[in-house]
Design a protein around this motif. Structure first.
Motif, short mmCIF file in Angstrom:
data_model
loop_
_atom_site.label_atom_id
_atom_site.label_comp_id
_atom_site.label_asym_id
_atom_site.label_seq_id
_atom_site.Cartn_x
_atom_site.Cartn_y
_atom_site.Cartn_z
N ALA A 103 0.84 -1.20 0.00
CA ALA A 103 0.00 0.00 0.00
C ALA A 103 0.87 1.25 0.00
CB ALA A 103 -0.93 -0.01 1.21
N ALA A 104 1.95 1.23 0.78
CA ALA A 104 2.86 2.38 0.81
C ALA A 104 3.54 2.58 -0.53
CB ALA A 104 3.91 2.17 1.90
N MET A 105 3.91 1.49 -1.19
CA MET A 105 4.54 1.58 -2.51
C MET A 105 3.63 2.32 -3.48
SD MET A 105 5.57 -1.54 -5.11
CE MET A 105 3.84 -1.86 -5.54
N ARG A 106 2.35 1.98 -3.49
CA ARG A 106 1.42 2.60 -4.42
C ARG A 106 1.16 4.06 -4.06
NH1 ARG A 106 -0.60 -1.13 -7.85
NH2 ARG A 106 -0.08 -3.29 -7.31
N LEU A 107 1.16 4.37 -2.76
CA LEU A 107 0.95 5.75 -2.34
C LEU A 107 2.14 6.63 -2.73
CD1 LEU A 107 -0.99 7.65 -0.88
CD2 LEU A 107 0.16 7.08 1.26
N PHE A 108 3.36 6.17 -2.45
CA PHE A 108 4.55 6.92 -2.85
C PHE A 108 4.64 7.01 -4.38
CE2 PHE A 108 6.55 5.68 1.38
CZ PHE A 108 6.62 6.98 1.86
N TRP A 109 4.29 5.94 -5.05
CA TRP A 109 4.30 5.90 -6.52
C TRP A 109 3.37 6.98 -7.07
CZ3 TRP A 109 3.11 0.57 -9.25
CH2 TRP A 109 3.17 0.72 -10.65
N ARG A 110 2.19 7.12 -6.45
CA ARG A 110 1.20 8.07 -6.93
C ARG A 110 1.55 9.52 -6.56
NH1 ARG A 110 -2.83 5.60 -4.99
NH2 ARG A 110 -3.15 6.78 -3.06
N ASN A 111 2.02 9.73 -5.34
CA ASN A 111 2.18 11.09 -4.83
C ASN A 111 3.62 11.57 -4.70
OD1 ASN A 111 -0.61 11.13 -4.57
ND2 ASN A 111 -0.58 10.64 -2.40
N GLY A 112 4.59 10.65 -4.79
CA GLY A 112 5.97 11.03 -4.56
C GLY A 112 6.30 11.08 -3.08
N TYR A 113 7.58 11.28 -2.78
CA TYR A 113 8.01 11.30 -1.38
C TYR A 113 7.52 12.56 -0.67
CZ TYR A 113 11.02 11.23 2.73
OH TYR A 113 11.48 11.24 4.02
N GLU A 114 7.79 13.71 -1.27
CA GLU A 114 7.41 14.97 -0.63
C GLU A 114 5.90 15.14 -0.60
OE1 GLU A 114 9.27 16.91 1.02
OE2 GLU A 114 11.18 15.98 0.50
N GLY A 115 5.21 14.56 -1.56
CA GLY A 115 3.76 14.70 -1.61
C GLY A 115 3.01 13.74 -0.71
N THR A 116 3.73 12.91 0.02
CA THR A 116 3.12 11.93 0.92
C THR A 116 3.51 12.26 2.36
OG1 THR A 116 3.23 10.21 -0.78
CG2 THR A 116 2.91 9.49 1.49
N SER A 117 2.55 12.58 3.19
CA SER A 117 2.83 12.88 4.59
C SER A 117 2.73 11.61 5.43
CB SER A 117 1.84 13.92 5.12
OG SER A 117 0.53 13.36 5.18
N THR A 118 3.26 11.68 6.63
CA THR A 118 3.13 10.55 7.54
C THR A 118 1.66 10.27 7.84
OG1 THR A 118 5.28 11.05 8.55
CG2 THR A 118 3.81 9.62 9.80
N SER A 119 0.87 11.34 7.94
CA SER A 119 -0.58 11.16 8.17
C SER A 119 -1.23 10.43 7.00
CB SER A 119 -1.25 12.52 8.37
OG SER A 119 -0.79 13.14 9.55
N ASP A 120 -0.79 10.75 5.78
CA ASP A 120 -1.31 10.04 4.60
C ASP A 120 -1.00 8.55 4.70
OD1 ASP A 120 -2.18 12.41 3.40
OD2 ASP A 120 -0.28 12.70 2.34
N LEU A 121 0.21 8.24 5.12
CA LEU A 121 0.62 6.84 5.24
C LEU A 121 -0.19 6.11 6.31
CD1 LEU A 121 4.46 7.41 4.97
CD2 LEU A 121 3.09 6.07 3.36
#
Length: 202
Positions: A15-33
């Motif tokens: 799930a984290a792979m797909r979230l980072f893939w979609r939003n990038g590192y900077e675009g993904t917050s810890t809250s998002d994760l």
């Protein structure tokens, strides 16, 4: 006795792979994760150490082939080496499946980070090297089987194809109106690699 974890780390990592893939590192917050993975912040940190640690693990998961067949698998899947090369390019340029983020996680990471992070850069360079090696092997096979146009250097052509492969992944993100441009690019490079047709004789 240690308590069992309340989640499956492999499922969370996917799930984290797909979230980072979609939003990038900077675009993904810890809250998002935390929200996407459905786990407590303490569990996330206890398992992966940090947001960056989770990003590196997610990138490693992607590069290990978790998102689909590897380039080496595709290049080995056809009797004709050049048909396999075309398959690879067309696969890279294909529209994403409904449950898959656009583009390529590795290409997105290259654009976002460049060479600013040595650990990420090392992983991405290794991935590029593996792709070039697989393409080089396919072109050597094409040469041995008489499929490769005269004068084509397999090593240089492998580097060119790897670069084109990345470019096609970026272009595919621009939408369906880029299909003609993608098709023209793939057709043109394959024409460069293929020997001219033997003229018919009486």
């Amino acid at each position: 006795m240690a308590r069992r974890k309340e989640f499956d780390p492999e499922v969370a990592l996917d799930a984290a792979m797909r979230l980072f893939w979609r939003n990038g590192y900077e675009g993904t917050s810890t809250s998002d994760l935390v929200d996407e993975l459905g786990i407590a912040r303490a569990s996330l940190y206890g398992t992966f150490g940090s947001k960056r640690g989770l990003y590196l693990a997610a990138l490693d998961r992607f590069l290990s082939g978790a998102a689909g067949p590897s380039p080496a698998d595709i290049l080995a899947s056809r009797t004709s080496a050049l048909d396999a090369v075309r398959d690879l390019l067309e696969t890279s340029a294909a529209a994403p499946k409904p449950d898959t983020p656009q583009g390529c996680f590795a290409v997105n990471a290259t654009v976002e980070h460049g060479d600013s992070d040595p650990e990420i850069a090392r992983r991405l360079e290794g991935n590029r090297s593996r792709l070039e090696t697989a393409l080089y092997g396919a072109l050597l096979r094409a040469h041995a089987e008489g499929e490769l146009a005269p004068g084509v250097d397999p090593r240089s052509a492998a580097t060119m194809l790897a670069s084109l492969n990345s470019g096609l992944k970026v272009l595919s993100c621009a939408g369906a109106d880029q299909r003609d441009r993608i098709t023209t690019s793939v057709d043109a490079v394959m024409a460069m690699l293929t020997p001219p047709a033997t003229a018919a004789t009486d």
